[in-house]
Write an enzyme that holds these catalytic residues in place. Structure first.
Site, short mmCIF file in Angstrom:
data_model
loop_
_atom_site.label_atom_id
_atom_site.label_comp_id
_atom_site.label_asym_id
_atom_site.label_seq_id
_atom_site.Cartn_x
_atom_site.Cartn_y
_atom_site.Cartn_z
N SER A 40 0.80 -1.23 0.00
CA SER A 40 0.00 0.00 0.00
C SER A 40 0.83 1.27 0.00
O SER A 40 0.33 2.35 -0.29
CB SER A 40 -0.95 0.02 1.19
N LYS A 95 0.72 4.66 6.95
CA LYS A 95 0.21 5.49 5.86
C LYS A 95 0.85 6.87 5.97
O LYS A 95 1.56 7.17 6.92
CB LYS A 95 -1.32 5.65 5.93
#
EC number: 3.4.21.89
Length: 199
Positions: A40, A95
């Site tokens: 990701s 993230k």
């Protein structure tokens, strides 16, 4: 038992106890290791990268509570952070911060804007030329107080704030700091990534 051996054994046990306490203190308050399990954050972080996460920069978490003390700075836009996943707090996610409290974030056809300005994001990757409503178009969304809007750099393959909402400040574990090891299996050690700072 021979008194000399008994003394030696006690010294070893004492040294082991001190080492365990130090390891616990360092892991709890200073730095923690984290392994990248998914794609990701490609190409910023690769599957198999092992990171050190700075745990004291945003403040020290008191063990077994959500209380944070002695913060050196607030989480900033573009910081890469490790946090408790809101849908399953037994898991840690990593993230990039896109929106801090008060920011207005919007995306139209994969183009991201913050407070009305288009973001220049040299770190992002797209793997799908198609458009999906929830993934590639959302907002405008205002980030509430005490919360952060986060996204993966691999925009088309990241499960992030677009899908499950904001990250609470007190759920942030720390800021990704440095890659200390990287490999894609024993036959593929990525020496060039070792020691690289996470940006």
């Amino acid at each position: 038992m021979n008194p000399r051996w008994q003394k030696l054994l006690l010294e070893y046990l004492e040294a082991l106890a001190v080492a365990l306490v130090l390891a616990f203190v360092i892991r709890t308050f200073v730095v923690q290791a984290f392994k990248i399990p998914s794609g990701s954050m490609l190409d910023t972080l690769l599957i198999g990268d092992h990171l050190l996460v700075n745990k004291f920069l945003y403040g020290t978490h008191i063990p077994f509570t959500d209380k944070v003390v002695l913060p050196l700075e607030e989480p900033q836009r573009s910081d890469v952070i490790v946090f408790e996943f809101p849908e399953d707090t037994t898991k840690d996610f990593i993230k990039r911060i896109i929106g801090v409290p008060g920011d207005v974030v919007e995306m139209k056809d994969k183009v991201l804007t913050r407070n009305g300005e288009t973001l220049v994001e040299p770190y992002i990757k797209h793997t799908d030329s198609g458009l999906q409503q929830r993934r590639d178009n959302f907002g405008p969304i205002t980030v509430p107080a005490g919360k952060y809007f986060v996204m993966g750099d691999n925009r088309d393959e990241s499960y992030d704030s677009r899908f499950w909402g904001f990250v609470d400040k007190d759920k942030i574990r720390g800021k990704a700091w440095m890659i200390y090891w990287s490999w894609d299996g024993p036959s593929d050690i990525r020496l060039g990534r070792i020691g690289r700072m996470v940006r």
